[in-house]
Design a protein around this motif. Structure first.
Motif, PDB file in Angstrom:
ATOM      1  N   LEU A 195     -53.403 -10.536 -50.288  1.00 49.13           N
ATOM      2  CA  LEU A 195     -52.556  -9.550 -49.303  1.00 49.13           C
ATOM      3  C   LEU A 195     -53.618  -8.461 -49.003  1.00 49.13           C
ATOM      4  CD1 LEU A 195     -49.109  -9.365 -51.037  1.00 49.13           C
ATOM      5  CD2 LEU A 195     -49.922 -10.718 -49.004  1.00 49.13           C
ATOM      6  N   THR A 239     -52.432 -10.380 -40.139  1.00 46.96           N
ATOM      7  CA  THR A 239     -52.117  -9.729 -41.462  1.00 46.96           C
ATOM      8  C   THR A 239     -51.472 -10.593 -42.514  1.00 46.96           C
ATOM      9  OG1 THR A 239     -51.733  -7.663 -40.292  1.00 46.96           O
ATOM     10  CG2 THR A 239     -50.780  -7.866 -42.670  1.00 46.96           C
ATOM     11  N   LYS A 241     -48.842 -11.733 -44.995  1.00 45.41           N
ATOM     12  CA  LYS A 241     -47.535 -11.266 -45.496  1.00 45.41           C
ATOM     13  C   LYS A 241     -47.310 -11.667 -46.921  1.00 45.41           C
ATOM     14  CE  LYS A 241     -45.857  -8.797 -42.571  1.00 45.41           C
ATOM     15  NZ  LYS A 241     -46.060  -7.437 -42.549  1.00 45.41           N
ATOM     16  N   ASP A 243     -44.634 -12.964 -47.877  1.00 45.23           N
ATOM     17  CA  ASP A 243     -43.870 -14.191 -48.019  1.00 45.23           C
ATOM     18  C   ASP A 243     -44.770 -15.426 -47.811  1.00 45.23           C
ATOM     19  OD1 ASP A 243     -44.346 -13.911 -45.309  1.00 45.23           O
ATOM     20  OD2 ASP A 243     -42.259 -14.009 -44.845  1.00 45.23           O
ATOM     21  N   TRP A 246     -48.595 -15.549 -41.864  1.00 45.12           N
ATOM     22  CA  TRP A 246     -49.456 -14.632 -41.288  1.00 45.12           C
ATOM     23  C   TRP A 246     -48.784 -14.049 -40.097  1.00 45.12           C
ATOM     24  CZ3 TRP A 246     -54.474 -13.496 -42.776  1.00 45.12           C
ATOM     25  CH2 TRP A 246     -55.108 -14.180 -43.962  1.00 45.12           C
ATOM     26  N   ARG A 247     -48.933 -12.651 -39.739  1.00 42.76           N
ATOM     27  CA  ARG A 247     -48.415 -12.275 -38.639  1.00 42.76           C
ATOM     28  C   ARG A 247     -49.924 -11.785 -37.780  1.00 42.76           C
ATOM     29  NH1 ARG A 247     -44.531  -9.213 -35.977  1.00 42.76           N
ATOM     30  NH2 ARG A 247     -45.483  -7.212 -34.906  1.00 42.76           N
ATOM     31  N   ASP A 254     -44.897 -13.149 -35.950  1.00 37.64           N
ATOM     32  CA  ASP A 254     -44.754 -13.819 -37.147  1.00 37.64           C
ATOM     33  C   ASP A 254     -45.033 -15.187 -37.350  1.00 37.64           C
ATOM     34  OD1 ASP A 254     -44.263 -11.241 -38.556  1.00 37.64           O
ATOM     35  OD2 ASP A 254     -42.266 -11.107 -37.572  1.00 37.64           O
TER      36      ASP A 254
END
Ligand code: SF4
Ligand code: SF4
Length: 338
Positions: A195, A239, A241, A243, A246-247, A254
């Protein structure tokens, strides 16, 4: 007289070339097999597809041999009454961290009642001798970590490490106990690295240090080479994430699909930690300005004034060359290439 080419040499080369042209793609997840690696930075770079290790054909064939050996090990275990199930079962450990196990064994001699995670490995003689002398935790910490993480994810309390020496077929087995404290710390480390938005520190700044010397990221860490890869994970807009998705901040989207991540898009901006050039404020959230040899180079969706990431990677000097810049500006769509 014309010399007859060495057929052995030609055949071996052709086979190796075949394997080299069929390299596996980098994994989408942070694998349990890599989570115990000694360097946080390497784990991050490989998870970000920023440095992608390419293997020579001979090494790829060695991997195949190790993989093929697993079926023989299972047969040998079954011959003494051990059953092995769940071969290649996927274990999701949380977020981006996961992996596939070699199997779960029941009926292990001396521990008939306890299900064991099985980890099968082949070793060259030197490695095998060290393993037999020092045990898996000390000799192969990455394999030890892998087993701890799988036991953690599957709720198992024991693992069976099964090693075969490739030189003489000797077998070494070791039963490994689940260590909750160690496994939790390993899991936390893997999650933290997966992360992290910024690159972790290098394990050493000495280019001749033995662990760096053989690392696929040696040129990146110690020779100021940029990443050679354009994909969503090397993009400043992406980014990871918690969960496991990837965002994309650029497109406010998302769950970037995996196949799309591998290609990226034209709006790619190189992550500032993946290039050796100083960054300047671009005044535009969708672009970056890198200073290459004293010249400002705008990076983002390419146009007459903005360079694509692929151009910066292929030929950073070309991006600051006055003539190349002028030609690129005059001919719309012209690109700097390597
Ligand atoms: S070269 Fe050294 S510091 Fe860089 S990723 Fe590899 S092991 Fe880590
Ligand atoms: S801008 Fe494009 S390359 Fe970058 S993360 Fe978004 S979709 Fe991927």
């Amino acid at each position: 007289m014309t010399e007859i080419p060495d057929p052995q040499h030609t055949i071996a080369n052709l086979i190796d070339q075949h394997h080299e042209s069929n390299q596996s793609k980098p994994r989408p997840h942070l694998g349990a097999s890599i989570a115990g690696h000694h360097c946080d930075r390497w784990i991050w770079l490989s998870f970000r597809w920023a440095v992608i290790e390419k293997f020579p054909g001979r090494i790829l064939r060695l991997f195949r041999r190790g993989h093929l050996e697993e079926a023989q090990i299972v047969k040998d275990l079954e011959a003494i009454g051990v059953t092995v199930t769940d071969d290649q079962k996927r274990v999701t450990l949380g977020g981006h961290v996961s992996g596939s196990i070699d199997g779960i064994a029941d009926g292990v001699p001396g521990a008939w009642q306890t299900a064991h995670l099985v980890e099968m490995k082949t070793h060259a003689l030197k490695s095998f001798k060290d393993l037999a002398a020092n045990g898996v935790e000390a000799s192969k910490p990455q394999h030890y970590a892998q087993m701890q993480l799988y036991m953690h994810g599957l709720g198992l309390t024991r693992a069976l490490y099964f090693a075969v020496c490739k030189d003489n077929d000797e077998i070494y087995t070791e039963r490994v106990r689940y260590d909750e404290k160690a496994a939790t710390a390993m899991m936390e480390r893997a999650e933290r690295i997966s992360l992290a938005d910024r690159i972790p520190d290098p394990i050493s700044t000495d280019p001749s240090w033995y662990l760096c010397k053989w690392c696929p990221a040696h040129a990146f860490c110690h020779k100021a080479e940029p990443t050679h890869h354009v994909n969503c994970r090397t993009c400043a807009h992406a980014t990871a994430k918690p969960d496991g998705t990837w965002r994309c901040e650029r497109h406010e989207a998302d769950g970037i699909p995996e196949d799309f991540q591998r290609r990226g898009c034209d709006d790619h901006v190189l992550h500032p930690d993946l290039v050796p050039w100083p960054i300047k404020d671009s005044g535009d959230p969708h672009e970056a300005v890198y200073v290459i040899d004293g010249v400002d180079v705008r990076n983002g969706h390419p146009d007459a004034h903005v360079f694509a990431s692929s151009e910066l990677i292929a030929n950073p000097k070309g991006c600051v060359d006055n003539l190349a810049r002028a030609v690129r500006k005059a001919f719309l769509g012209a690109k700097v290439t390597g």
